[in-house]
Every structure is written in structure tokens, then in C-alpha cells.
Enzyme design. Sequence first.
Site, short mmCIF file in Angstrom:
data_model
loop_
_atom_site.label_atom_id
_atom_site.label_comp_id
_atom_site.label_asym_id
_atom_site.label_seq_id
_atom_site.Cartn_x
_atom_site.Cartn_y
_atom_site.Cartn_z
N PHE A 13 0.81 -1.22 0.00
CA PHE A 13 0.00 0.00 0.00
C PHE A 13 0.85 1.28 0.00
O PHE A 13 0.34 2.37 -0.15
CB PHE A 13 -0.94 0.04 1.22
CG PHE A 13 -1.87 -1.15 1.30
CD1 PHE A 13 -2.35 -1.77 0.16
CD2 PHE A 13 -2.27 -1.62 2.55
CE1 PHE A 13 -3.20 -2.85 0.25
CE2 PHE A 13 -3.13 -2.71 2.64
CZ PHE A 13 -3.59 -3.33 1.49
N LYS B 245 -27.87 0.96 7.81
CA LYS B 245 -28.95 0.11 8.33
C LYS B 245 -30.31 0.72 7.97
O LYS B 245 -30.52 1.92 8.19
CB LYS B 245 -28.84 0.00 9.86
CG LYS B 245 -27.56 -0.68 10.35
CD LYS B 245 -27.51 -0.61 11.89
CE LYS B 245 -26.14 -0.97 12.43
NZ LYS B 245 -25.93 -2.37 12.73
N GLU C 294 -23.81 -4.46 23.54
CA GLU C 294 -23.39 -5.70 22.89
C GLU C 294 -23.13 -6.76 23.95
O GLU C 294 -22.73 -6.45 25.07
CB GLU C 294 -22.11 -5.46 22.08
CG GLU C 294 -22.29 -4.45 20.97
CD GLU C 294 -21.03 -4.30 20.13
OE1 GLU C 294 -20.96 -4.93 19.07
OE2 GLU C 294 -20.12 -3.56 20.55
N ASP D 278 -14.52 4.25 19.84
CA ASP D 278 -15.02 3.25 18.90
C ASP D 278 -16.48 3.53 18.51
O ASP D 278 -16.89 3.24 17.38
CB ASP D 278 -14.90 1.87 19.56
CG ASP D 278 -15.13 0.71 18.60
OD1 ASP D 278 -14.78 0.85 17.40
OD2 ASP D 278 -15.65 -0.34 19.03
N HIS E 85 -20.87 6.34 15.68
CA HIS E 85 -22.18 5.67 15.59
C HIS E 85 -23.26 6.34 16.46
O HIS E 85 -24.37 6.60 16.00
CB HIS E 85 -22.07 4.21 16.01
CG HIS E 85 -21.09 3.42 15.19
ND1 HIS E 85 -20.90 3.63 13.85
CD2 HIS E 85 -20.25 2.40 15.51
CE1 HIS E 85 -19.99 2.78 13.38
NE2 HIS E 85 -19.58 2.03 14.38
N LYS F 30 -19.42 -3.36 25.72
CA LYS F 30 -19.23 -4.77 25.37
C LYS F 30 -19.62 -5.62 26.59
O LYS F 30 -19.54 -5.15 27.73
CB LYS F 30 -17.76 -5.04 25.05
CG LYS F 30 -17.17 -4.18 23.93
CD LYS F 30 -17.46 -4.76 22.59
CE LYS F 30 -16.76 -3.99 21.48
NZ LYS F 30 -17.39 -4.20 20.16
C1 BG6 Z 1 -17.93 -1.17 14.91
C2 BG6 Z 1 -17.11 -1.21 16.17
O1 BG6 Z 1 -17.74 0.06 14.25
O2 BG6 Z 1 -19.31 -1.33 15.25
C3 BG6 Z 1 -17.34 -2.53 16.88
O3 BG6 Z 1 -15.74 -1.06 15.84
C4 BG6 Z 1 -18.80 -2.75 17.13
O4 BG6 Z 1 -16.61 -2.57 18.10
C5 BG6 Z 1 -19.61 -2.57 15.86
O5 BG6 Z 1 -18.97 -4.08 17.62
C6 BG6 Z 1 -21.09 -2.60 16.15
O6 BG6 Z 1 -21.79 -2.59 14.94
P1 BG6 Z 1 -23.13 -3.42 14.74
O7 BG6 Z 1 -23.60 -3.08 13.38
O8 BG6 Z 1 -22.76 -4.88 14.91
O9 BG6 Z 1 -24.05 -2.97 15.83
#
Ligand code: BG6
Length: 519
Positions: free
Chosen positions: A121, A214, A248, A267, A272, A364
Site C-alpha cells: 500500500f 442500516k 453488545e 469506537d 455511531h 461490550k
Molecule cells: C464497529 C465497532 O464500528 O461497530 C465494533 O468497531 C462494534 O466494536 C460494531 O462491535 C457494532 O456494529 P453493529 O452493526 O454490529 O451494531
Amino acid sequence: MPTEHDQPADTANSADKAAPLAGKHRAPPCTLVIFGAGGDLTKRLLMPALYNLSSDGLLDDSMQIVGVNHGERDTGEFRNELSESLRKFAADRASTFHTSQLNEKAWDWVVQRLQYFAGEFESDDTFESLKQLLSKMKTGNVVFYLAVSARFFRPIVEHLGRAGLLKEEDGNFRRIVIEKPFGTDLASAKDLNDHILGYASESQVYRIDHFLGKDTVQSILAVRFANALFEPVWRREYIDHVQITAAETIGVEGRGRFYEQTGAFRDMVPNHLFQLLGMIAMEPPNSFSAKSVRDKKAEIFDAIQPLSARDVVFGQYEAGPAGPGYRQEPDVAPDSRTETYAAARVHIDNWRWAGVPFYLRTGKRLAARRTELSVHLKTVPFRLFRDTPVDRLTPNVLTLRIDPAHGTTFDFNVKVPGPVMQVGAVQSSFNYGDFFAERANVGYETLLYDCMLGDETLFQRADSIETAWAAADPVLHPEGAPLDVHGYPAGSEGPAEADALLAADGRAWRPLGDSRKKS
Ligand code: BG6
């Protein structure tokens, strides 16, 4: 959304190809160059997404897919490797992928267009040879997908630019798709934006946040703006607070090395969770154009008060009912202080939301997997029902369920049957599967397709990325001591301190696990 690149469905159809999905146009001709073609993202998400797009007849017949990776292998081996991983992936998700009915034609269509391209790369040679290869393609349209570790973002973009591969000539597009993490704080995100924008224009850069791929996330805008019921109450006069959860049950799943550097906050929160916040809190856009939607989202990010340490709680899972603790995970320091849980109270400084807290949490190894937004309305203003004081009425809560359940629930009050006028709480719910056929979807289909069409609505603009990091920065670089990291048992609801954050405001999180009360 249709753009000038759309072409009518029947111009590129071939005999053995699926007709495009109703209401959709085939994507324009283009070459997809995937950097990191040997990686997990390519196998688990990009290939299944291409397979689904192919099944839906949404890809142009002249499309080519070039997988760039270091390490020698030939195209035959590459194709076999990806076929094997696709089959395994489909088997793991048998409920939506229907393994027994895997559409071999659709997958074969993808396989026939895959070619392997060995290259480092960071080497000039890679990009010179790539240039030659691309010059022989039928189309000059190229999407460069950076499915690589973040440390390669800068060198790849720089090499692409220096090799002249980002020049848009003769009406052809050259686009770059960049995954998260886009920077690790405000300074690094700014730096990365400046670097990239030194080689490409903003309209060529597609920064991905996969949550926006989504359907249930995109539907937040539909629920808000396609129904007359909600918008009038969507403001501080009626809404008490909003909770946004991405819980999660999995741990760090062999990503210890990455996670040690990143932690739950970086993260998930400025990306998100802020994206979900943007969708639930933004003002109505004037139209569904990329500019209008992204302008309104940018305004919300700009209105987020910089987080302060007292509004944030960090946690780390310890051995508990769901297994060992984070510090026992591979590649994790035995005295690690990395957070695997983060909760935050967020304030939005604008007319609509002043005084309405938004509580965000993610973690987590929690009691349940649940991504959802719940909008908690205020209680009614006075005691009308003698036998049910106002404070015993259940407040209305509209919950938008993103994953793994897809749909909405609404908590409200009705009369309990019987001779006495008593009020009781009930819940009505809508599940996508009850109304629409469940489609095999990994969340990247729309994003890939939109990028080929040139629709930027679901991608992050440089300014929004930076305002989001700006709001998060005080937590990442606290003036005083770093934030405490509180333990919580693996498989629990999270640290007690996160409960205390809401309790201090007289509120409580919606329970995650079996303890969840029927409301
Ligand atoms: C990712 C994170 O961006 O999103 C992960 O790096 C996380 O740690 C994941 O598990 C969660 O995404 P989803 O779509 O499985 O809820």
C-alpha cells in the site's frame, strides 16, 4: 436518490441477470478497487453486499472488482478464498441468507469480475501498475475502497493522488471510500481531512459510518418526517429525555490490540452514537438532498455542548456470568485502563432541545445485544384519574429498535378493564418482519450502491466529522486526571456509576437484560 449517473434498468441487462429491484436503477459502470482485499471487512461485509446487489440486479455488467493486497496469490486462489468465506458467512446467517437457496448465478456474476492485484500500500510501483490496469478498463469511473487499517489511509490517498488516479477527466468519477476510525480526536481528524483534501475534493470523499447503512437507522427520518403525529411533540415542551443505547453481548473478539488503543468511547460515541443522535434530533431538512440532510445534521453536531468529564462514565468488564474480564482477553494489558463501556449525558444547545438531556451508552459484554433509541415524553400535567395519581402513570415512550429487533414500540396508558376507572400501561409494537419480507442485508449494500450513484446523503462530510470530535475532545484530553474506569461484571447492565448518572437527574436507563420490566 436518482442522479445524473442513473441509467434506465433495461440498457445494461443481460440474459442471465436479475432484473433490477423494483423502483431502483442499475448503478453506473465502474471499477471497484478494494485496498485490503484479503481482510475481514472485504470477506464479511463487502463481498456479501456485492452478492446482494448482484442478486438484486443493481450492478452494471461491465463492472470489474480489483482486490489489492500485499502477498502473492493468483486470481483463482483469491476467488476461491472469497467464495469459501461467502458460503461460510451465508451459513452463519442462514435465517436471512437462505444458504440452501444461495443464488449461485448472482455470486458467480461477482466472482467472474474479481481479480487479484498484489501490491504494497505504500509503494509507488503498486500505484503505477494500478494506473496501467485501470487505463485498460472499459470505464474510467473508479471507486477506491480503503478497507484497510487506519494507518494506511494517508499513504494510500497520497499515492493515488500523486499517481494521478484521483483526476476526474472526461466526465468520469474517481471516488474514495474511507472507513472509520476517521482520526482518534479532533486534531488527528482535522489533520487527516486536510491531508485527504490535498489530493481529492470533498465531493470525491465518502466517509462511511456503517450505522447509516442500516434500514432501521435510515427509517428514523421516515418515522419522524413521514408521520404527522410525531413532529409536533418532538421538542422540549413534550419530551423529557432521550436514551440512545448500543449494547453488545460480545467482548473484544480477538481485537484486543485495536481495542486497547481505541476503547468504547472512541469506537462508538463520536461516530455511531452521534449519528443516531443526529437522526433523532436534527431539524427537518428542506428536501431529501444530500446537501439539505447533511447541513441539518451538521447543525446538530455543532449544537452539541462539548462533553464534560462529569457527564461521562467509563467502565470495563470484569469476570462475571458471561465470562472472563477484559484484562484476561488476548492482547490486553493485565492492568489495562481501557474502557469497554461508556455512558454520556449530552446537551444540545438549540431552541428545540434546550434542557432535554440525551443519554448515550454503549458497551461490550452487557446483559443483552440491543441498539435502540427511546424518546421519553413528559407526563400529563395534572391528576385526572382519582385512583391513578399522575406520578403513577407510565410516561409515553417511543422506542425505535435498530438491532437485533427491527421495529418500534410505544408505551402508553389505557383503562384497565373493570368497574373502577383505573389506568394501566400497555405497549404496542411494530416489527418489520410482520409487514415487509426480510431481505438478506449486511448494511453495506446501500452504501456501496449510493457511492457508485454519487449520492452522498449517508456519508460523513469533513465538517461534521470535526464537529463531532470537537464535542468529544474534552473527554479524550481531560484537563485534570483521566476519567475513572469503573468495573462491571461481564453480562451485567454496566457499571453502577452509569445508573447514578441518570439517578442524579431522577431518571433511569431502560433495563437491558431479563430484568427488563414489562411496561
Ligand atoms: C464497529 C465497532 O464500528 O461497530 C465494533 O468497531 C462494534 O466494536 C460494531 O462491535 C457494532 O456494529 P453493529 O452493526 O454490529 O451494531
